[in-house]
Design a protein around this motif. Structure first.
Motif, mmCIF file in Angstrom:
data_model
loop_
_atom_site.group_PDB
_atom_site.id
_atom_site.type_symbol
_atom_site.label_atom_id
_atom_site.label_comp_id
_atom_site.label_asym_id
_atom_site.label_seq_id
_atom_site.Cartn_x
_atom_site.Cartn_y
_atom_site.Cartn_z
ATOM 1 N N LEU A 1 11.290 3.395 -2.486
ATOM 2 C CA LEU A 1 10.358 2.631 -3.311
ATOM 3 C C LEU A 1 10.962 1.290 -3.721
ATOM 4 O O LEU A 1 10.313 0.249 -3.656
ATOM 5 C CB LEU A 1 9.984 3.450 -4.554
ATOM 6 N N ILE A 2 12.244 1.319 -4.150
ATOM 7 C CA ILE A 2 12.922 0.067 -4.532
ATOM 8 C C ILE A 2 13.004 -0.887 -3.341
ATOM 9 O O ILE A 2 12.774 -2.095 -3.461
ATOM 10 C CB ILE A 2 14.327 0.375 -5.092
ATOM 11 N N ALA A 3 13.326 -0.336 -2.158
ATOM 12 C CA ALA A 3 13.437 -1.164 -0.951
ATOM 13 C C ALA A 3 12.101 -1.817 -0.618
ATOM 14 O O ALA A 3 12.046 -3.010 -0.246
ATOM 15 C CB ALA A 3 13.925 -0.311 0.219
ATOM 16 N N LEU A 4 11.018 -1.060 -0.762
ATOM 17 C CA LEU A 4 9.699 -1.627 -0.479
ATOM 18 C C LEU A 4 9.355 -2.763 -1.445
ATOM 19 O O LEU A 4 8.765 -3.780 -1.047
ATOM 20 C CB LEU A 4 8.625 -0.541 -0.555
ATOM 21 N N VAL A 5 9.719 -2.598 -2.714
ATOM 22 C CA VAL A 5 9.450 -3.649 -3.704
ATOM 23 C C VAL A 5 10.222 -4.924 -3.359
ATOM 24 O O VAL A 5 9.673 -6.043 -3.403
ATOM 25 C CB VAL A 5 9.815 -3.166 -5.120
ATOM 26 N N VAL A 6 11.499 -4.740 -2.990
ATOM 27 C CA VAL A 6 12.316 -5.910 -2.635
ATOM 28 C C VAL A 6 11.780 -6.589 -1.370
ATOM 29 O O VAL A 6 11.666 -7.819 -1.297
ATOM 30 C CB VAL A 6 13.789 -5.489 -2.439
ATOM 31 N N SER B 1 13.617 17.811 -6.115
ATOM 32 C CA SER B 1 14.562 16.691 -6.000
ATOM 33 C C SER B 1 13.824 15.452 -5.468
ATOM 34 O O SER B 1 13.014 15.550 -4.548
ATOM 35 C CB SER B 1 15.708 17.059 -5.058
ATOM 36 N N LEU B 2 14.166 14.324 -6.067
ATOM 37 C CA LEU B 2 13.543 13.074 -5.626
ATOM 38 C C LEU B 2 14.120 12.592 -4.297
ATOM 39 O O LEU B 2 13.453 11.872 -3.546
ATOM 40 C CB LEU B 2 13.737 11.985 -6.683
ATOM 41 N N GLY B 3 15.356 12.999 -4.037
ATOM 42 C CA GLY B 3 15.968 12.597 -2.771
ATOM 43 C C GLY B 3 16.042 11.081 -2.656
ATOM 44 O O GLY B 3 16.459 10.368 -3.573
ATOM 45 N N GLY B 4 15.599 10.557 -1.525
ATOM 46 C CA GLY B 4 15.660 9.108 -1.301
ATOM 47 C C GLY B 4 14.373 8.395 -1.624
ATOM 48 O O GLY B 4 14.237 7.195 -1.309
ATOM 49 N N VAL C 1 4.788 6.461 -5.354
ATOM 50 C CA VAL C 1 4.752 6.779 -6.786
ATOM 51 C C VAL C 1 4.091 8.136 -7.006
ATOM 52 O O VAL C 1 4.555 8.958 -7.825
ATOM 53 C CB VAL C 1 4.001 5.674 -7.559
ATOM 54 N N SER C 2 2.993 8.386 -6.273
ATOM 55 C CA SER C 2 2.320 9.683 -6.388
ATOM 56 C C SER C 2 3.257 10.813 -5.984
ATOM 57 O O SER C 2 3.296 11.886 -6.643
ATOM 58 C CB SER C 2 1.070 9.697 -5.497
ATOM 59 N N GLN C 3 4.025 10.594 -4.907
ATOM 60 C CA GLN C 3 4.979 11.618 -4.465
ATOM 61 C C GLN C 3 6.058 11.846 -5.513
ATOM 62 O O GLN C 3 6.464 12.991 -5.762
ATOM 63 C CB GLN C 3 5.621 11.181 -3.140
ATOM 64 N N VAL C 4 6.547 10.751 -6.133
ATOM 65 C CA VAL C 4 7.579 10.891 -7.160
ATOM 66 C C VAL C 4 7.058 11.713 -8.337
ATOM 67 O O VAL C 4 7.727 12.611 -8.853
ATOM 68 C CB VAL C 4 8.056 9.497 -7.627
ATOM 69 N N LEU D 1 0.814 -1.223 0.000
ATOM 70 C CA LEU D 1 0.000 0.000 0.000
ATOM 71 C C LEU D 1 0.840 1.262 0.000
ATOM 72 O O LEU D 1 0.387 2.320 -0.473
ATOM 73 C CB LEU D 1 -0.931 -0.016 1.224
ATOM 74 N N ALA D 2 2.054 1.151 0.530
ATOM 75 C CA ALA D 2 2.916 2.341 0.561
ATOM 76 C C ALA D 2 3.440 2.700 -0.819
ATOM 77 O O ALA D 2 3.784 3.867 -1.086
ATOM 78 C CB ALA D 2 4.079 2.116 1.529
ATOM 79 N N GLN D 3 3.493 1.704 -1.709
ATOM 80 C CA GLN D 3 4.108 1.952 -3.014
ATOM 81 C C GLN D 3 3.339 2.963 -3.867
ATOM 82 O O GLN D 3 3.954 3.874 -4.442
ATOM 83 C CB GLN D 3 4.274 0.612 -3.756
ATOM 84 N N PRO D 4 2.006 2.876 -4.022
ATOM 85 C CA PRO D 4 1.305 3.904 -4.825
ATOM 86 C C PRO D 4 1.468 5.309 -4.245
ATOM 87 O O PRO D 4 1.539 6.284 -5.016
ATOM 88 C CB PRO D 4 -0.162 3.439 -4.768
#
Length: 621
Positions: A78-83, A70-73, A58-61, A52-55
């Motif tokens: 997002l990558i960490a959550l996917v993994v 700046s996208l910052g971290g 994505v919206s923030q990105v 649920l955190a991923q969308p």
């Protein structure tokens, strides 16, 4: 037991509607693994949170990119959550698979324990292959409850709920349209789920029919080949296979209606959201970032919905199989009612009291017995209101007021024409069945007042068609005496002239006998069964045609071996060859379930016409 007095196994067909299990009956199998399932649910919550955190990220990105910030971290998070979500999903899958195997194992243990403790009458009425199918095929379907979505659906419901709330916050209008599509899909699945359960139960029943047909053909393959009936038998078994296939296709057809519903719901929802959402973005009601997030949440809502639909189908198939499992588990065991029977038993002493020293070893007192045979009407019989084929219950009276006594340490012979009820008398002594009236006593006590294990510990029983268990010579010999030494086993084998069997295989006692003792001759199988009884050395020996397959030399050796262990023991012997029992202390003549005479050979020749006729045909008078 003689084939003339027992119902034949396998008559009729399996009841394809049968009892249906409820979800509540499935819960005990799941609760046995509650700790692991609890941990799996925790993993499901973490997995739902990570998903649920991923969308939202994505919206923030998208927002940051649109504003040139700046996208910052954010990308790394997002990558960490996917993994993390992938790792959690893999570990959860392993735990569910392992727990599913545990559910199958526990259900098989329950079923095996119940089957091996059923009354003998149940085996008279049921087919072996169908019982095997319940242990193998039906229990396997219970795995699907876990591995095909039940627990995943629990975690998915959290994702569904979270996505629903997020979508409500983003745009209630789009959510309303989505819920309308989903509600239609859920209603359709609910209507179809009952049909899946019924069809699954019928399919499993047909698999049981197939297993029974295969078991029958394999067990009689030599007879079938000798009768040149291979083609006919193959056609019959193939017909059962076709029936199972047809029922399986019926399950697949109904399931095929359920499976696409999730996909259709997703596509329709996606098209509605994309069209209406694009219109609302153009009007400035929502931002592109929010629309993208809404679409991602839509996918997260539909995916658990697909899991839920799969879970519904899997659970209903499992409940269909569980109904067949519960049908056996709900049957009473052989000794389940013994506590109620024992106080009513007419006995000289209390239950499990010591056997009276002066009483006969075995005594029948006005015993009446009737076999109750239950059969299912064949295909095409009109079903009753419950949808089940009517049952036919037939009663076959076998014994009519049988009375006789076997004094301790004597040899009693039961003789008479085939079907007279001689084998049934031995079955009643063993308490494979209980009489409808009259009393069977051991040592003065009603056998119903004795624990079955204690009763059978006093008896050595050699059946008419002495079975040999697949395994080794030692496995067969020590079935009732696992503590017997190798020397004792070898001695008893040689006493019944089976030394050659030991000598022809370097494995000795470890020599394999094959399925149903196929590596042994008929006479060797019979002698092995007698050796098993002699090894246990019980005070009472029941021998049902124990020398019918033996030649003259082996019969004489067998008689000498039995004589050697018969001292101070009671023997009750059934024999068609009167020459083997003429020296018995007492001969009981049975005809049509009635005792028509008792006495010695010479007494019976002069007083009982039936016995005199039997003796005349065998050149003994």
């Amino acid at each position: 037991m003689s084939t003339t007095s027992t119902p034949r196994r396998g008559r009729g067909r399996a009841n394809t509607s049968g009892p249906r299990a409820s979800f509540g009956q499935l819960l005990p199998y799941l609760f046995e693994h509650n700790k692991v399932l609890g941990f799996v649910i925790v993993l499901s919550v973490l997995l739902a949170a990570a998903s649920l955190a991923q969308p939202l990220l994505v919206s923030q990105v998208i927002t940051q990119v649109g504003e040139g910030g700046s996208l910052g971290g954010l990308v790394w998070v997002l990558i960490a959550l996917v993994v993390i979500a992938g790792l959690l999903s893999g570990y959860q899958h392993y735990l569910l698979q392992r727990t599913g195997e545990g559910v199958v194992l526990s259900s098989r243990k329950r079923l095996i324990n119940r089957i091996l403790r059923l009354p003998i009458s149940e085996f008279d009425a049921r087919r072996t292959g169908d019982l095997v199918s319940r242990v193998g095929s039906d229990t396997t379907l219970l795995r699907a409850v876990l591995t095909q979505g039940l627990v995943e659906a629990i975690g998915g419901s959290l994702t569904f709920l979270g996505a629903l709330i997020a979508m409500l916050v983003i745009d209630p209008v789009l959510l309303g349209l989505t819920v309308l599509v989903v509600a239609i899909a859920v209603t359709t699945v609910t209507l179809l789920s009952r049909k899946v359960r019924d069809a699954s139960h019928a399919a499993q029943a047909k698999v049981g029919d197939l297993a029974a047909a295969v078991e029958r053909s394999i067990s009689a393959v030599r007879t079938i080949r000798a009768a040149n009936a291979t083609e006919r038998e193959a056609v019959a078994v193939e017909s059962e296979a076709t029936g199972a296939w047809q029922k399986g296709i019926e399950v697949a057809r109904i399931s095929a209606l359920i499976v696409p519903i999730a996909g259709i719901a997703m596509q329709v929802s996606f098209l509605v959201v994309l069209g209406v959402g694009g219109f609302r973005v153009a009007n400035g009601d929502i931002t592109i970032a929010n629309l993208v997030a809404f679409i991602l949440f839509l996918f997260m809502m539909i995916m658990p919905l697909g899991q839920a639909f799969g879970a519904i189908a899997a659970v209903n198939q499992a409940l269909g199989a569980l109904g067949r499992i519960q049908e056996i588990l709900d049957l009473p065991t052989e000794d389940q009612d013994d506590r109620e029977i024992a106080p009513l038993a007419v006995s000289v002493g209390p239950a499990n009291a010591a056997i009276l020293p002066d009483a006969p070893a075995i005594e029948f007192d006005d015993v009446h017995f009737t076999y109750a045979k239950v059969a299912v009407e064949p295909e095409g019989t009109p079903a009753d209101d419950a949808g089940e084929a009517p049952l036919v219950i037939e009663s076959r009276p076998v014994l009519h007021g049988v009375s006789f006594a076997a004094e301790r340490g004597t040899r009693i012979a039961l003789v008479g024409p085939s079907g007279a009820g001689k084998s049934t008398i031995l079955a009643l002594i063993e308490r494979f069945y209980d009489p409808q009236s009259g009393v069977v006593r051991m040592g003065g006590l009603d056998v119903r007042s004795l624990e079955r294990a204690d009763l059978r510990r006093q008896i050595g029983y050699v059946e008419q068609d002495a079975p040999v268990l697949a395994g080794t010579l030692r496995d067969n010999l020590t079935l009732g005496t696992p503590e017997a030494t190798d020397d004792e086993c070898i001695a008893v084998l040689r006493s019944v002239n089976l030394g050659s069997v030991l000598d022809r295989d370097p494995a000795g006692l470890g020599a394999a006998v094959g399925e149903d003792g196929v590596m042994l001759s008929g006479g060797e199988r019979q002698r092995l069964a007698i050796a098993r009884a002699l090894l246990a050395a019980p005070p009472i020996l029941l021998l049902d045609e124990s020398t019918s397959s033996l030649d003259g030399v082996n019969e004489q050796m067998m008689r000498e071996a039995i004589d050697a262990v018969a001292e101070d023991r009671t023997l009750i012997v059934i024999a068609h060859r009167l020459s083997t029992v003429v020296d018995s202390d007492r001969i009981v003549v049975v005809d049509d379930g009635r005792v028509v005479g008792t006495g010695t050979h010479s007494e019976l020749v002069s007083t009982v016409p039936l016995y005199r006729e039997l003796a005349k045909h065998q050149l003994l008078v």
